[in-house]
Write an enzyme that holds these catalytic residues in place. Structure first.
Site, mmCIF file in Angstrom:
data_model
loop_
_atom_site.group_PDB
_atom_site.id
_atom_site.type_symbol
_atom_site.label_atom_id
_atom_site.label_comp_id
_atom_site.label_asym_id
_atom_site.label_seq_id
_atom_site.Cartn_x
_atom_site.Cartn_y
_atom_site.Cartn_z
ATOM 1 N N GLU A 132 0.824 -1.193 0.000
ATOM 2 C CA GLU A 132 0.000 0.000 0.000
ATOM 3 C C GLU A 132 0.862 1.248 0.000
ATOM 4 O O GLU A 132 2.004 1.228 0.470
ATOM 5 C CB GLU A 132 -0.884 -0.008 1.238
ATOM 6 C CG GLU A 132 -0.063 -0.181 2.496
ATOM 7 C CD GLU A 132 -0.909 -0.491 3.722
ATOM 8 O OE1 GLU A 132 -1.984 -1.072 3.564
ATOM 9 O OE2 GLU A 132 -0.479 -0.125 4.816
ATOM 10 N N CYS A 191 3.528 8.429 0.781
ATOM 11 C CA CYS A 191 4.067 7.517 1.788
ATOM 12 C C CYS A 191 4.195 6.133 1.151
ATOM 13 O O CYS A 191 3.212 5.557 0.699
ATOM 14 C CB CYS A 191 3.102 7.500 2.973
ATOM 15 S SG CYS A 191 3.520 6.291 4.223
ATOM 16 N N CYS A 199 6.011 -6.884 7.895
ATOM 17 C CA CYS A 199 7.134 -6.349 8.666
ATOM 18 C C CYS A 199 7.543 -7.373 9.713
ATOM 19 O O CYS A 199 6.713 -8.069 10.282
ATOM 20 C CB CYS A 199 6.726 -5.038 9.338
ATOM 21 S SG CYS A 199 8.082 -4.204 10.191
ATOM 22 N N CYS A 223 5.877 -4.209 16.159
ATOM 23 C CA CYS A 223 5.528 -3.225 17.195
ATOM 24 C C CYS A 223 4.079 -3.492 17.611
ATOM 25 O O CYS A 223 3.228 -3.777 16.765
ATOM 26 C CB CYS A 223 5.680 -1.807 16.661
ATOM 27 S SG CYS A 223 7.373 -1.414 16.166
ATOM 28 N N CYS A 241 1.162 -1.572 15.769
ATOM 29 C CA CYS A 241 1.251 -1.349 14.321
ATOM 30 C C CYS A 241 0.663 -2.525 13.558
ATOM 31 O O CYS A 241 1.026 -3.684 13.784
ATOM 32 C CB CYS A 241 2.701 -1.131 13.910
ATOM 33 S SG CYS A 241 2.899 -0.873 12.142
ATOM 34 N N GLY A 282 6.731 -1.883 6.559
ATOM 35 C CA GLY A 282 8.105 -2.383 6.548
ATOM 36 C C GLY A 282 9.099 -1.498 7.277
ATOM 37 O O GLY A 282 8.812 -0.362 7.645
ATOM 38 N N GLU A 283 10.274 -2.058 7.502
ATOM 39 C CA GLU A 283 11.364 -1.351 8.184
ATOM 40 C C GLU A 283 12.447 -1.049 7.138
ATOM 41 O O GLU A 283 13.113 -1.978 6.649
ATOM 42 C CB GLU A 283 11.908 -2.232 9.321
ATOM 43 C CG GLU A 283 13.229 -1.792 9.911
ATOM 44 C CD GLU A 283 13.276 -0.323 10.345
ATOM 45 O OE1 GLU A 283 12.350 0.136 11.039
ATOM 46 O OE2 GLU A 283 14.245 0.364 9.970
ATOM 47 N N SER A 295 11.448 6.217 15.290
ATOM 48 C CA SER A 295 10.232 5.918 16.052
ATOM 49 C C SER A 295 10.635 5.529 17.457
ATOM 50 O O SER A 295 11.223 4.472 17.672
ATOM 51 C CB SER A 295 9.481 4.752 15.386
ATOM 52 O OG SER A 295 9.092 5.141 14.085
ATOM 53 N N LEU A 296 10.337 6.409 18.400
ATOM 54 C CA LEU A 296 10.801 6.173 19.771
ATOM 55 C C LEU A 296 9.674 5.586 20.629
ATOM 56 O O LEU A 296 9.805 4.510 21.195
ATOM 57 C CB LEU A 296 11.326 7.493 20.350
ATOM 58 C CG LEU A 296 12.152 7.412 21.610
ATOM 59 C CD1 LEU A 296 13.367 6.507 21.451
ATOM 60 C CD2 LEU A 296 12.603 8.809 22.036
ATOM 61 N N HIS A 297 8.604 6.323 20.751
ATOM 62 C CA HIS A 297 7.360 5.872 21.394
ATOM 63 C C HIS A 297 7.441 5.629 22.898
ATOM 64 O O HIS A 297 6.401 5.447 23.542
ATOM 65 C CB HIS A 297 6.789 4.612 20.721
ATOM 66 C CG HIS A 297 6.621 4.743 19.243
ATOM 67 N ND1 HIS A 297 6.160 5.887 18.647
ATOM 68 C CD2 HIS A 297 6.858 3.876 18.226
ATOM 69 C CE1 HIS A 297 6.119 5.716 17.333
ATOM 70 N NE2 HIS A 297 6.541 4.511 17.043
ATOM 71 N N CYS A 302 -0.921 2.739 8.619
ATOM 72 C CA CYS A 302 0.112 1.734 8.809
ATOM 73 C C CYS A 302 -0.322 0.276 8.684
ATOM 74 O O CYS A 302 -0.532 -0.403 9.689
ATOM 75 C CB CYS A 302 0.769 1.940 10.162
ATOM 76 S SG CYS A 302 1.179 3.636 10.454
#
Ligand code: SAH
Length: 338
Positions: free
Chosen positions: A72, A85, A92, A96, A99, A139-140, A194-196, A313
């Site tokens: 996507e 995007c 992935c 997480c 996600c 994905g990463e 991405s810390l979160h 996401c």
């Protein structure tokens, strides 16, 4: 292939300026050369399966790859930008907790051509070239480093799509070796991390990657990156009601990043199936942002444009594969052509 170098420029021009969709269109190339190219390289645009939100504004495209997998991409226009995007993997590996991309598991990494194909497809839906590309889809990026970098060099190329490196953002869940490698590329791309969560115990629970690259190691890599590139890092922080959105954690975040050239992008959680977390109230979001701003940290709240069209996401592919077809809000397209 033994042809003069200017042929490469011609092919490049056909691909990225004229947007040729087959080799036969490349009329100024000798027919024998076109046949050679055809035998050797596939020139297949991504096949569009569905497009959501056909009203002016945010749109999400579900595209099919040659092997039948789905990815996507999301178009996010604003007054002065046409942001696109893109995804870099099908699914992935990083899982997480909040996600959707990780929930349906990992299938494979994309090739550079499949990433660039998303930019070409996004351009045709926009009707013109996007101004900004963000690697924030499925994905990463640092789990597919080479293809991601190759795709960036292609879309950045002056004689082609010519999208400036400063308008390209790579977002990572915090893969330290990837951050270090990017420091040495000499590219002016934007890096988002991405810390979160500012504490290991909490981040371990939200992001399994933290067990491999804990916060201290991640912050050291970010400092090295900032020192080597002289660039500001954006920290993404998804706010989850009652989980990571307290003023105490905002203060812990301040302590973590205050000595770094950094800004913070706060993202109120976009609810996903399979995760019980909730979106915090506006009041809690602005209280968190207030703590950061008061400490002199530039923090902005990202307004979700995606959740109504399942653009948050990984949600679209997930819905699509769960039901075997697009959901009610999606507009299936016949034949896959736009
Ligand atoms: N793997 C990369 C890029 C993909 S996601 C990364 O982790 O950075 C882009 C951003 O959206 C990340 O910051 C991610 O944590 C965040 N995100 C994922 N699911 C979300 C959700 N349900 N609500 C809000 N933000 C989410």
């Amino acid at each position: 292939m033994g042809h003069p170098a200017y042929r490469a420029r011609q092919v490049w021009h056909w691909l990225y300026i004229r947007r040729a969709t087959n080799w036969a269109m490349m009329q100024n190339l000798p027919a024998s050369f076109r046949r050679q190219l055809e035998a050797r390289y596939e020139l297949a645009p991504l096949n569009t399966v569905a497009i959501s939100g056909l009203v002016p504004g945010t749109r999400k495209i579900l595209a099919e790859l040659r092997d039948g997998e789905h990815i996507e991409e999301v178009l996010i226009p604003s007054a002065d930008r046409r942001t696109l995007c893109v995804s870099c993997q099908v699914g992935c590996r990083y899982a997480c907790a909040f996600c959707a991309s990780g929930k349906s598991g990992f299938c494979r990494s994309l090739e550079a051509g499949e990433i660039v194909g998303q930019v070409m497809l996004g351009s045709s839906v926009y009707g013109q070239r996007p101004t900004n590309i963000v690697y924030m889809g499925m994905g990463e990026p640092f789990d597919n480093y080479d293809a991601v970098l190759k795709s960036i060099r292609i879309i950045n190329e002056k004689d082609g799509l010519n999208i400036g490196a400063r308008h390209i953002t790579i977002s990572t869940s915090g893969v330290v070796p990837g951050i270090d490698r990017l420091s040495g590329e000499g590219l002016q791309v934007e890096l988002s991390v991405s810390l979160h969560a500012p504490l290991d115990e909490l981040r371990d629970r939200l992001m399994p990657v933290n067990r491999v690259y804990p916060i201290a190691k991640l912050m050291e890599a970010c400092s090295r990156y900032a020192a080597a590139t002289k660039r500001i890092i954006t920290f993404e922080y998804t706010l989850i009601n009652g989980v990571n959105d307290s003023p105490e954690l905002a203060n812990a975040l301040v302590r973590l990043i205050r000595n770094m050239p950094a800004r913070v992008n706060l993202i109120p959680l976009s609810p996903v199936d399979g995760f019980t977390g909730e979106t915090p109230s506006e009041e809690r979001v602005s209280r968190f942002a207030g703590v950061l701003n008061k400490a002199g940290i530039n923090a902005t709240v990202r307004v979700s444009k995606g959740s109504r069209i399942s653009a948050a996401c990984g949600q679209l592919r997930r819905r699509f594969s769960a039901s075997g077809q697009s959901d009610a809000k999606m507009e299936p397209l016949d034949g896959g052509e736009l």
